[in-house]
Design a protein around this motif. Structure first.
Motif, PDB file in Angstrom:
ATOM      1  N   SER A   1       0.870  -1.310   0.087  1.00  0.00           N
ATOM      2  CA  SER A   1      -0.095   0.099  -0.011  1.00  0.00           C
ATOM      3  C   SER A   1       0.921   1.271   0.022  1.00  0.00           C
ATOM      4  N   ALA A   2       0.254   2.250  -0.539  1.00  0.00           N
ATOM      5  CA  ALA A   2       1.069   3.543  -0.489  1.00  0.00           C
ATOM      6  C   ALA A   2      -0.108   4.779  -0.180  1.00  0.00           C
TER       7      ALA A   2
ATOM      8  N   ILE B   1      -0.811  10.862   3.926  1.00  0.00           N
ATOM      9  CA  ILE B   1      -2.133  11.059   4.669  1.00  0.00           C
ATOM     10  C   ILE B   1      -2.338   9.413   4.981  1.00  0.00           C
ATOM     11  N   PRO B   2      -3.327   9.009   5.976  1.00  0.00           N
ATOM     12  CA  PRO B   2      -3.584   7.724   6.384  1.00  0.00           C
ATOM     13  C   PRO B   2      -4.363   7.134   5.117  1.00  0.00           C
ATOM     14  N   GLN B   3      -4.980   7.635   4.501  1.00  0.00           N
ATOM     15  CA  GLN B   3      -5.717   6.978   3.489  1.00  0.00           C
ATOM     16  C   GLN B   3      -4.727   6.458   2.460  1.00  0.00           C
ATOM     17  N   ARG B   4      -5.007   4.974   2.171  1.00  0.00           N
ATOM     18  CA  ARG B   4      -4.080   4.564   1.071  1.00  0.00           C
ATOM     19  C   ARG B   4      -4.749   3.644   0.060  1.00  0.00           C
ATOM     20  N   THR B   5      -3.814   3.472  -1.115  1.00  0.00           N
ATOM     21  CA  THR B   5      -4.347   2.549  -2.042  1.00  0.00           C
ATOM     22  C   THR B   5      -3.480   1.384  -1.955  1.00  0.00           C
ATOM     23  N   VAL B   6      -4.359   0.332  -2.002  1.00  0.00           N
ATOM     24  CA  VAL B   6      -3.480  -1.102  -1.833  1.00  0.00           C
ATOM     25  C   VAL B   6      -3.478  -1.860  -3.103  1.00  0.00           C
ATOM     26  N   ALA B   7      -2.438  -2.584  -3.492  1.00  0.00           N
ATOM     27  CA  ALA B   7      -2.291  -3.494  -4.459  1.00  0.00           C
ATOM     28  C   ALA B   7      -1.993  -4.900  -4.089  1.00  0.00           C
ATOM     29  N   ALA B   8      -2.857  -5.790  -4.308  1.00  0.00           N
ATOM     30  CA  ALA B   8      -2.634  -7.147  -4.090  1.00  0.00           C
ATOM     31  C   ALA B   8      -2.127  -7.745  -5.669  1.00  0.00           C
ATOM     32  N   VAL B   9      -0.941  -8.250  -5.156  1.00  0.00           N
ATOM     33  CA  VAL B   9       0.010  -8.638  -6.393  1.00  0.00           C
ATOM     34  C   VAL B   9       0.476  -9.975  -6.297  1.00  0.00           C
ATOM     35  N   GLY B  10       0.609 -10.777  -7.647  1.00  0.00           N
ATOM     36  CA  GLY B  10       1.264 -11.918  -7.487  1.00  0.00           C
ATOM     37  C   GLY B  10       1.909 -12.270  -8.750  1.00  0.00           C
ATOM     38  N   LEU B  11       2.927 -12.787  -8.733  1.00  0.00           N
ATOM     39  CA  LEU B  11       3.568 -13.399  -9.722  1.00  0.00           C
ATOM     40  C   LEU B  11       2.902 -14.564 -10.795  1.00  0.00           C
ATOM     41  N   ARG B  12       2.824 -14.487 -11.864  1.00  0.00           N
ATOM     42  CA  ARG B  12       2.108 -15.581 -12.702  1.00  0.00           C
ATOM     43  C   ARG B  12       2.903 -16.764 -12.815  1.00  0.00           C
ATOM     44  N   ASP B  13       2.195 -18.017 -12.901  1.00  0.00           N
ATOM     45  CA  ASP B  13       2.970 -19.164 -13.095  1.00  0.00           C
ATOM     46  C   ASP B  13       3.036 -19.764 -14.365  1.00  0.00           C
TER      47      ASP B  13
ATOM     48  N   LEU C   1       6.072  -4.194  -7.405  1.00  0.00           N
ATOM     49  CA  LEU C   1       6.906  -4.770  -8.639  1.00  0.00           C
ATOM     50  C   LEU C   1       8.402  -4.772  -8.143  1.00  0.00           C
ATOM     51  N   ASN C   2       8.823  -3.608  -7.492  1.00  0.00           N
ATOM     52  CA  ASN C   2      10.237  -3.463  -7.073  1.00  0.00           C
ATOM     53  C   ASN C   2      10.632  -4.450  -6.471  1.00  0.00           C
ATOM     54  N   GLU C   3       9.846  -5.028  -5.464  1.00  0.00           N
ATOM     55  CA  GLU C   3      10.074  -6.454  -4.592  1.00  0.00           C
ATOM     56  C   GLU C   3      10.053  -7.576  -5.650  1.00  0.00           C
TER      57      GLU C   3
ATOM     58  N   PRO D   1       4.951   4.124   1.707  1.00  0.00           N
ATOM     59  CA  PRO D   1       4.685   2.708   1.196  1.00  0.00           C
ATOM     60  C   PRO D   1       5.160   1.535   2.004  1.00  0.00           C
ATOM     61  N   HIS D   2       4.466   0.482   2.101  1.00  0.00           N
ATOM     62  CA  HIS D   2       4.995  -0.590   2.682  1.00  0.00           C
ATOM     63  C   HIS D   2       4.346  -1.943   2.319  1.00  0.00           C
TER      64      HIS D   2
END
Length: 397
Positions: free
Chosen positions: A25-26, A49-61, A154-156, A393-394
Protein backbone atom coordinates in the motif's frame (compact mmCIF):
# COMPACT_ATOMS: atom_id res chain seq x y z
CA UNK A 1 -5.88 -4.31 7.68
CA UNK A 2 -8.49 -2.00 6.20
CA UNK A 3 -11.51 -2.46 3.97
CA UNK A 4 -9.29 -1.54 1.02
CA UNK A 5 -6.94 -4.42 1.87
CA UNK A 6 -9.87 -6.81 2.02
CA UNK A 7 -11.28 -5.50 -1.25
CA UNK A 8 -7.94 -5.78 -3.09
CA UNK A 9 -7.40 -9.32 -1.86
CA UNK A 10 -10.95 -10.35 -2.76
CA UNK A 11 -10.68 -8.86 -6.24
CA UNK A 12 -7.35 -10.58 -6.82
CA UNK A 13 -8.86 -13.93 -5.85
CA UNK A 14 -11.84 -13.34 -8.11
CA UNK A 15 -9.61 -12.47 -11.06
CA UNK A 16 -7.05 -15.25 -10.63
CA UNK A 17 -8.59 -18.00 -8.51
CA UNK A 18 -5.78 -17.91 -5.94
CA UNK A 19 -4.24 -15.74 -3.22
CA UNK A 20 -1.78 -12.94 -4.04
CA UNK A 21 1.90 -13.11 -3.15
CA UNK A 22 1.44 -10.02 -1.03
CA UNK A 23 -0.37 -6.76 -0.33
CA UNK A 24 1.41 -3.44 -0.74
CA UNK A 25 0.00 0.00 0.00
CA UNK A 26 0.94 3.63 -0.51
CA UNK A 27 -0.67 6.83 0.82
CA UNK A 28 -2.33 9.78 -0.78
CA UNK A 29 -1.08 13.19 0.20
CA UNK A 30 -2.17 16.62 1.30
CA UNK A 31 -0.09 19.54 0.13
CA UNK A 32 0.24 21.92 3.05
CA UNK A 33 1.49 24.69 0.77
CA UNK A 34 3.23 25.06 -2.59
CA UNK A 35 0.76 24.60 -5.46
CA UNK A 36 1.86 24.24 -9.11
CA UNK A 37 5.41 25.11 -8.04
CA UNK A 38 6.65 21.54 -8.56
CA UNK A 39 6.79 21.54 -12.36
CA UNK A 40 8.40 24.97 -12.17
CA UNK A 41 11.43 23.48 -10.33
CA UNK A 42 10.22 25.15 -7.15
CA UNK A 43 9.50 24.25 -3.53
CA UNK A 44 6.64 22.30 -1.98
CA UNK A 45 5.64 21.15 1.51
CA UNK A 46 3.33 18.10 1.33
CA UNK A 47 2.68 15.25 3.72
CA UNK A 48 1.39 11.71 3.28
CA UNK A 49 -2.05 10.94 4.73
CA UNK A 50 -3.52 7.81 6.38
CA UNK A 51 -5.80 7.07 3.41
CA UNK A 52 -4.06 4.51 1.18
CA UNK A 53 -4.27 2.57 -2.07
CA UNK A 54 -3.67 -1.17 -1.82
CA UNK A 55 -2.26 -3.39 -4.54
CA UNK A 56 -2.69 -7.16 -4.21
CA UNK A 57 -0.02 -8.57 -6.49
CA UNK A 58 1.17 -12.02 -7.51
CA UNK A 59 3.68 -13.39 -10.00
CA UNK A 60 2.05 -15.53 -12.67
CA UNK A 61 2.99 -19.19 -12.94
CA UNK A 62 2.73 -19.24 -16.74
CA UNK A 63 5.57 -18.17 -19.00
CA UNK A 64 3.60 -15.94 -21.33
CA UNK A 65 4.95 -12.68 -19.91
CA UNK A 66 1.62 -10.93 -19.44
CA UNK A 67 0.34 -8.37 -16.95
CA UNK A 68 -3.27 -8.18 -15.78
CA UNK A 69 -4.60 -5.22 -13.80
CA UNK A 70 -7.99 -4.93 -12.16
CA UNK A 71 -9.53 -2.26 -9.93
CA UNK A 72 -12.57 -2.01 -7.74
CA UNK A 73 -13.26 1.23 -9.64
CA UNK A 74 -13.53 -0.54 -13.01
CA UNK A 75 -15.95 -3.14 -14.35
CA UNK A 76 -13.42 -5.11 -16.37
CA UNK A 77 -9.71 -5.90 -15.94
CA UNK A 78 -7.12 -5.08 -18.59
CA UNK A 79 -4.51 -7.61 -19.73
CA UNK A 80 -1.56 -7.00 -22.06
CA UNK A 81 1.78 -8.60 -22.80
CA UNK A 82 4.75 -7.09 -20.98
CA UNK A 83 6.49 -6.72 -24.31
CA UNK A 84 3.49 -4.74 -25.58
CA UNK A 85 4.10 -1.98 -23.04
CA UNK A 86 6.78 -0.38 -25.22
CA UNK A 87 4.25 -0.18 -28.04
CA UNK A 88 1.47 1.21 -25.84
CA UNK A 89 3.61 3.92 -24.23
CA UNK A 90 4.54 6.73 -24.27
CA UNK A 91 1.17 8.29 -24.96
CA UNK A 92 1.46 11.11 -27.56
CA UNK A 93 1.03 14.58 -26.09
CA UNK A 94 -2.63 15.53 -25.86
CA UNK A 95 -3.85 12.03 -26.75
CA UNK A 96 -5.77 9.53 -24.66
CA UNK A 97 -3.85 6.44 -23.49
CA UNK A 98 -4.18 3.30 -25.60
CA UNK A 99 -5.72 1.58 -22.54
CA UNK A 100 -8.41 2.84 -20.13
CA UNK A 101 -6.96 5.75 -18.16
CA UNK A 102 -7.23 4.01 -14.78
CA UNK A 103 -5.17 1.08 -16.16
CA UNK A 104 -2.54 3.41 -17.63
CA UNK A 105 -1.32 4.21 -14.09
CA UNK A 106 -0.24 0.69 -13.00
CA UNK A 107 0.68 -0.39 -16.55
CA UNK A 108 2.69 2.81 -16.96
CA UNK A 109 4.56 2.03 -13.75
CA UNK A 110 5.42 -1.45 -15.03
CA UNK A 111 6.60 0.06 -18.32
CA UNK A 112 8.72 2.77 -16.65
CA UNK A 113 10.17 0.35 -14.09
CA UNK A 114 11.31 -2.09 -16.77
CA UNK A 115 12.97 0.75 -18.67
CA UNK A 116 14.65 2.14 -15.54
CA UNK A 117 16.19 -1.22 -14.57
CA UNK A 118 16.85 -3.09 -17.84
CA UNK A 119 19.53 -5.28 -16.25
CA UNK A 120 17.21 -6.53 -13.52
CA UNK A 121 14.59 -9.19 -13.77
CA UNK A 122 13.47 -11.57 -14.93
CA UNK A 123 10.36 -9.46 -15.38
CA UNK A 124 7.86 -12.24 -14.96
CA UNK A 125 4.16 -11.86 -15.66
CA UNK A 126 2.07 -10.39 -12.83
CA UNK A 127 -1.52 -9.99 -11.74
CA UNK A 128 -2.46 -6.78 -9.90
CA UNK A 129 -5.72 -5.94 -8.12
CA UNK A 130 -6.19 -2.41 -6.79
CA UNK A 131 -8.51 -0.96 -4.15
CA UNK A 132 -8.30 2.39 -2.40
CA UNK A 133 -9.74 4.58 0.30
CA UNK A 134 -8.07 7.73 -1.10
CA UNK A 135 -10.89 9.87 -2.53
CA UNK A 136 -10.54 10.02 -6.33
CA UNK A 137 -10.43 13.42 -8.02
CA UNK A 138 -10.22 15.25 -4.71
CA UNK A 139 -6.72 16.69 -5.07
CA UNK A 140 -5.34 14.15 -2.59
CA UNK A 141 -3.24 12.33 -5.18
CA UNK A 142 -5.05 9.06 -5.55
CA UNK A 143 -2.95 8.62 -8.70
CA UNK A 144 0.39 8.79 -6.87
CA UNK A 145 -0.96 6.31 -4.33
CA UNK A 146 -1.73 3.85 -7.16
CA UNK A 147 1.72 4.41 -8.62
CA UNK A 148 3.43 4.03 -5.25
CA UNK A 149 1.64 0.81 -4.31
CA UNK A 150 2.28 -0.72 -7.75
CA UNK A 151 5.90 0.39 -7.90
CA UNK A 152 6.64 -0.90 -4.40
CA UNK A 153 5.16 -4.30 -5.21
CA UNK A 154 6.93 -4.69 -8.56
CA UNK A 155 10.19 -3.37 -7.13
CA UNK A 156 10.16 -6.25 -4.67
CA UNK A 157 8.76 -9.00 -6.89
CA UNK A 158 10.95 -8.11 -9.86
CA UNK A 159 14.03 -7.52 -7.69
CA UNK A 160 14.82 -4.10 -9.11
CA UNK A 161 15.95 -2.79 -5.68
CA UNK A 162 15.30 0.89 -6.37
CA UNK A 163 15.01 3.48 -3.59
CA UNK A 164 12.03 5.71 -2.85
CA UNK A 165 13.24 8.64 -4.93
CA UNK A 166 13.84 6.41 -7.95
CA UNK A 167 10.37 4.90 -7.58
CA UNK A 168 8.90 8.41 -7.35
CA UNK A 169 10.58 9.25 -10.66
CA UNK A 170 9.04 6.11 -12.15
CA UNK A 171 5.61 7.14 -10.89
CA UNK A 172 5.99 10.60 -12.38
CA UNK A 173 7.07 9.13 -15.72
CA UNK A 174 4.03 6.86 -15.71
CA UNK A 175 1.75 9.82 -15.04
CA UNK A 176 3.44 12.12 -17.57
CA UNK A 177 4.12 9.69 -20.41
CA UNK A 178 1.68 6.82 -19.99
CA UNK A 179 -1.38 8.68 -18.70
CA UNK A 180 -0.46 11.95 -20.41
CA UNK A 181 -0.91 14.19 -17.35
CA UNK A 182 1.71 16.99 -17.25
CA UNK A 183 2.27 16.89 -13.49
CA UNK A 184 5.42 17.49 -11.46
CA UNK A 185 7.00 15.07 -9.01
CA UNK A 186 5.61 16.40 -5.73
CA UNK A 187 2.82 13.86 -5.38
CA UNK A 188 5.03 10.85 -5.94
CA UNK A 189 7.75 12.10 -3.59
CA UNK A 190 5.21 12.89 -0.87
CA UNK A 191 3.68 9.43 -1.15
CA UNK A 192 6.98 7.56 -1.33
CA UNK A 193 8.80 9.45 1.46
CA UNK A 194 6.01 10.12 3.97
CA UNK A 195 6.75 10.07 7.70
CA UNK A 196 4.40 10.35 10.70
CA UNK A 197 3.85 13.88 12.08
CA UNK A 198 6.15 15.27 9.41
CA UNK A 199 5.86 17.31 6.23
CA UNK A 200 8.39 16.90 3.45
CA UNK A 201 10.18 20.04 2.29
CA UNK A 202 11.07 19.20 -1.29
CA UNK A 203 13.26 21.08 -3.73
CA UNK A 204 11.73 19.94 -7.02
CA UNK A 205 14.86 20.82 -8.99
CA UNK A 206 17.44 18.87 -7.00
CA UNK A 207 14.91 16.43 -5.43
CA UNK A 208 16.61 17.10 -2.10
CA UNK A 209 14.21 16.60 0.79
CA UNK A 210 14.14 17.62 4.42
CA UNK A 211 11.64 16.42 7.03
CA UNK A 212 9.87 19.26 8.79
CA UNK A 213 8.06 18.32 12.03
CA UNK A 214 4.51 19.71 12.12
CA UNK A 215 3.40 19.03 15.70
CA UNK A 216 -0.28 19.50 14.81
CA UNK A 217 -1.65 17.28 17.58
CA UNK A 218 0.83 18.62 20.11
CA UNK A 219 -0.40 22.13 19.33
CA UNK A 220 -4.01 21.09 19.99
CA UNK A 221 -4.97 21.43 16.32
CA UNK A 222 -6.43 19.32 13.52
CA UNK A 223 -6.16 19.51 9.75
CA UNK A 224 -9.64 19.19 8.28
CA UNK A 225 -10.02 18.10 4.66
CA UNK A 226 -13.10 19.45 2.87
CA UNK A 227 -13.59 17.39 -0.27
CA UNK A 228 -15.97 19.40 -2.43
CA UNK A 229 -16.66 16.31 -4.56
CA UNK A 230 -16.12 18.44 -7.65
CA UNK A 231 -13.96 16.09 -9.69
CA UNK A 232 -10.94 17.24 -11.60
CA UNK A 233 -8.53 15.57 -14.02
CA UNK A 234 -4.91 16.64 -14.46
CA UNK A 235 -4.72 15.18 -17.94
CA UNK A 236 -7.21 17.68 -19.31
CA UNK A 237 -7.41 21.36 -20.22
CA UNK A 238 -6.88 23.78 -17.37
CA UNK A 239 -3.86 22.14 -15.80
CA UNK A 240 -2.10 21.87 -19.15
CA UNK A 241 -2.88 25.52 -19.94
CA UNK A 242 -1.44 26.70 -16.62
CA UNK A 243 1.75 24.77 -17.24
CA UNK A 244 2.05 26.26 -20.72
CA UNK A 245 1.64 29.77 -19.27
CA UNK A 246 4.42 29.08 -16.78
CA UNK A 247 6.73 27.85 -19.52
CA UNK A 248 5.94 30.95 -21.58
CA UNK A 249 6.67 33.18 -18.61
CA UNK A 250 10.03 31.49 -17.98
CA UNK A 251 10.91 31.88 -21.65
CA UNK A 252 10.06 35.58 -21.61
CA UNK A 253 12.23 36.05 -18.52
CA UNK A 254 15.07 34.07 -20.12
CA UNK A 255 15.33 31.50 -17.33
CA UNK A 256 15.09 27.68 -17.32
CA UNK A 257 12.09 27.71 -14.95
CA UNK A 258 10.10 30.12 -12.80
CA UNK A 259 12.11 28.87 -9.82
CA UNK A 260 14.75 31.30 -11.10
CA UNK A 261 12.46 34.36 -10.93
CA UNK A 262 12.48 36.30 -7.65
CA UNK A 263 9.95 38.59 -6.03
CA UNK A 264 12.16 41.50 -7.07
CA UNK A 265 11.91 40.41 -10.72
CA UNK A 266 8.12 40.76 -10.81
CA UNK A 267 8.12 44.46 -11.76
CA UNK A 268 10.16 43.66 -14.87
CA UNK A 269 7.99 40.63 -15.58
CA UNK A 270 4.86 42.78 -15.53
CA UNK A 271 6.35 45.10 -18.14
CA UNK A 272 7.20 42.20 -20.46
CA UNK A 273 4.07 40.03 -20.24
CA UNK A 274 0.38 40.16 -20.98
CA UNK A 275 -1.79 40.32 -17.87
CA UNK A 276 -2.78 36.65 -17.76
CA UNK A 277 0.76 35.34 -18.18
CA UNK A 278 2.03 37.79 -15.57
CA UNK A 279 -0.55 36.72 -13.01
CA UNK A 280 0.31 33.05 -13.58
CA UNK A 281 3.97 33.89 -13.05
CA UNK A 282 3.24 36.00 -9.97
CA UNK A 283 1.45 33.10 -8.32
CA UNK A 284 4.39 30.74 -8.81
CA UNK A 285 7.00 33.25 -7.65
CA UNK A 286 5.08 34.30 -4.55
CA UNK A 287 4.02 30.72 -3.77
CA UNK A 288 7.64 29.59 -3.77
CA UNK A 289 8.40 32.30 -1.23
CA UNK A 290 5.39 31.28 0.87
CA UNK A 291 6.74 27.73 1.06
CA UNK A 292 10.10 28.99 2.29
CA UNK A 293 8.40 31.29 4.80
CA UNK A 294 6.18 28.44 6.04
CA UNK A 295 9.16 26.18 6.66
CA UNK A 296 10.89 28.96 8.60
CA UNK A 297 7.81 29.71 10.71
CA UNK A 298 7.27 26.03 11.49
CA UNK A 299 10.84 25.71 12.70
CA UNK A 300 10.90 28.94 14.68
CA UNK A 301 7.34 29.36 15.98
CA UNK A 302 5.38 26.16 15.29
CA UNK A 303 2.31 25.28 13.29
CA UNK A 304 0.04 27.90 14.84
CA UNK A 305 2.06 30.60 13.09
CA UNK A 306 1.40 29.56 9.49
CA UNK A 307 -2.31 30.39 9.09
CA UNK A 308 -1.88 33.70 7.25
CA UNK A 309 0.39 32.05 4.67
CA UNK A 310 -2.26 29.41 3.96
CA UNK A 311 -4.84 32.15 3.41
CA UNK A 312 -2.51 34.12 1.12
CA UNK A 313 -1.83 30.96 -0.88
CA UNK A 314 -5.53 30.43 -1.50
CA UNK A 315 -6.04 34.04 -2.57
CA UNK A 316 -3.19 33.71 -5.05
CA UNK A 317 -4.62 30.51 -6.52
CA UNK A 318 -8.08 32.07 -6.72
CA UNK A 319 -7.09 35.41 -8.23
CA UNK A 320 -3.76 34.98 -10.04
CA UNK A 321 -3.72 31.32 -11.07
CA UNK A 322 -7.53 31.08 -11.32
CA UNK A 323 -7.80 27.41 -10.36
CA UNK A 324 -10.29 27.66 -7.51
CA UNK A 325 -14.03 27.04 -7.76
CA UNK A 326 -17.05 28.49 -5.96
CA UNK A 327 -17.19 25.33 -3.83
CA UNK A 328 -13.54 25.65 -2.80
CA UNK A 329 -13.93 29.35 -2.05
CA UNK A 330 -17.01 28.64 0.06
CA UNK A 331 -15.15 25.94 2.01
CA UNK A 332 -12.21 28.24 2.74
CA UNK A 333 -14.27 31.34 3.56
CA UNK A 334 -16.62 29.41 5.83
CA UNK A 335 -13.83 27.69 7.74
CA UNK A 336 -12.10 31.03 8.32
CA UNK A 337 -15.34 32.68 9.40
CA UNK A 338 -15.84 30.12 12.17
CA UNK A 339 -12.32 30.33 13.54
CA UNK A 340 -9.89 28.36 11.38
CA UNK A 341 -6.32 29.59 11.80
CA UNK A 342 -5.81 29.18 8.06
CA UNK A 343 -7.38 27.49 5.07
CA UNK A 344 -6.65 26.97 1.39
CA UNK A 345 -7.52 24.76 -1.53
CA UNK A 346 -5.02 21.93 -1.98
CA UNK A 347 -4.02 20.03 -5.09
CA UNK A 348 -4.17 20.95 -8.75
CA UNK A 349 -7.45 22.88 -8.57
CA UNK A 350 -10.56 23.04 -10.75
CA UNK A 351 -12.30 21.06 -8.00
CA UNK A 352 -11.02 18.72 -5.36
CA UNK A 353 -10.44 19.60 -1.72
CA UNK A 354 -9.60 22.40 0.65
CA UNK A 355 -7.81 22.09 3.99
CA UNK A 356 -8.40 24.05 7.16
CA UNK A 357 -6.10 24.30 10.17
CA UNK A 358 -8.48 24.36 13.14
CA UNK A 359 -8.63 23.89 16.88
CA UNK A 360 -9.03 20.22 17.79
CA UNK A 361 -12.27 20.91 19.67
CA UNK A 362 -13.76 22.81 16.70
CA UNK A 363 -13.99 19.95 14.18
CA UNK A 364 -17.71 19.49 14.63
CA UNK A 365 -18.50 23.21 14.58
CA UNK A 366 -16.46 23.88 11.44
CA UNK A 367 -17.87 20.81 9.72
CA UNK A 368 -21.44 21.84 10.54
CA UNK A 369 -20.82 25.36 9.25
CA UNK A 370 -19.32 24.12 5.98
CA UNK A 371 -22.17 21.66 5.44
CA UNK A 372 -24.70 24.43 6.05
CA UNK A 373 -22.92 26.84 3.71
CA UNK A 374 -22.82 24.25 0.93
CA UNK A 375 -26.51 23.49 1.37
CA UNK A 376 -27.40 27.20 1.29
CA UNK A 377 -25.40 27.65 -1.90
CA UNK A 378 -27.04 24.65 -3.54
CA UNK A 379 -23.82 22.66 -3.75
CA UNK A 380 -23.62 18.90 -3.29
CA UNK A 381 -22.76 17.89 0.27
CA UNK A 382 -18.97 17.82 0.85
CA UNK A 383 -17.02 14.99 2.41
CA UNK A 384 -15.19 16.10 5.55
CA UNK A 385 -12.50 14.26 7.50
CA UNK A 386 -9.36 15.02 9.46
CA UNK A 387 -5.90 13.86 8.43
CA UNK A 388 -2.53 13.57 10.09
CA UNK A 389 0.88 13.01 8.47
CA UNK A 390 1.45 9.29 7.87
CA UNK A 391 4.05 6.82 6.66
CA UNK A 392 4.94 6.08 3.04
CA UNK A 393 4.58 2.78 1.15
CA UNK A 394 5.05 -0.60 2.78
CA UNK A 395 4.23 -4.23 2.39
CA UNK A 396 1.27 -5.10 4.57
CA UNK A 397 0.98 -8.87 4.06
Amino acid sequence: MTAAHDAARALFTTLTGHEPDGLWSAPGRVNLIGEHTDYNDGFVLPFAIPQRTVAAVGLRDDDRGRILVGSTFADEPVEVGLDELDRLFPTPSGAHPAVPEWAAYPLGVAWALRQAAPGAGPFGGVDIAIASDVPVGAGLSSSAAIEGATASALNELWGTDLDGTALARIGRRAENEAVGAPTGIMDQMASMLGEPDTAIFLDCRSLETRPVPLGVTEAGLEILVIDTRVKHAHSTGGYRERRASCELGASIMGVPALRDVSIADLLRAQELMDDVTFRRVRHIVTENQRVLDTVQLLQEHGVRAIGDLLVASHASMRDDFEISTPELDTAVETALAVGALGARMTGGGFGGAAIALIEADAVEAVSDAVNAAFATAGFAAPLLFTVSPAAGPHRDA
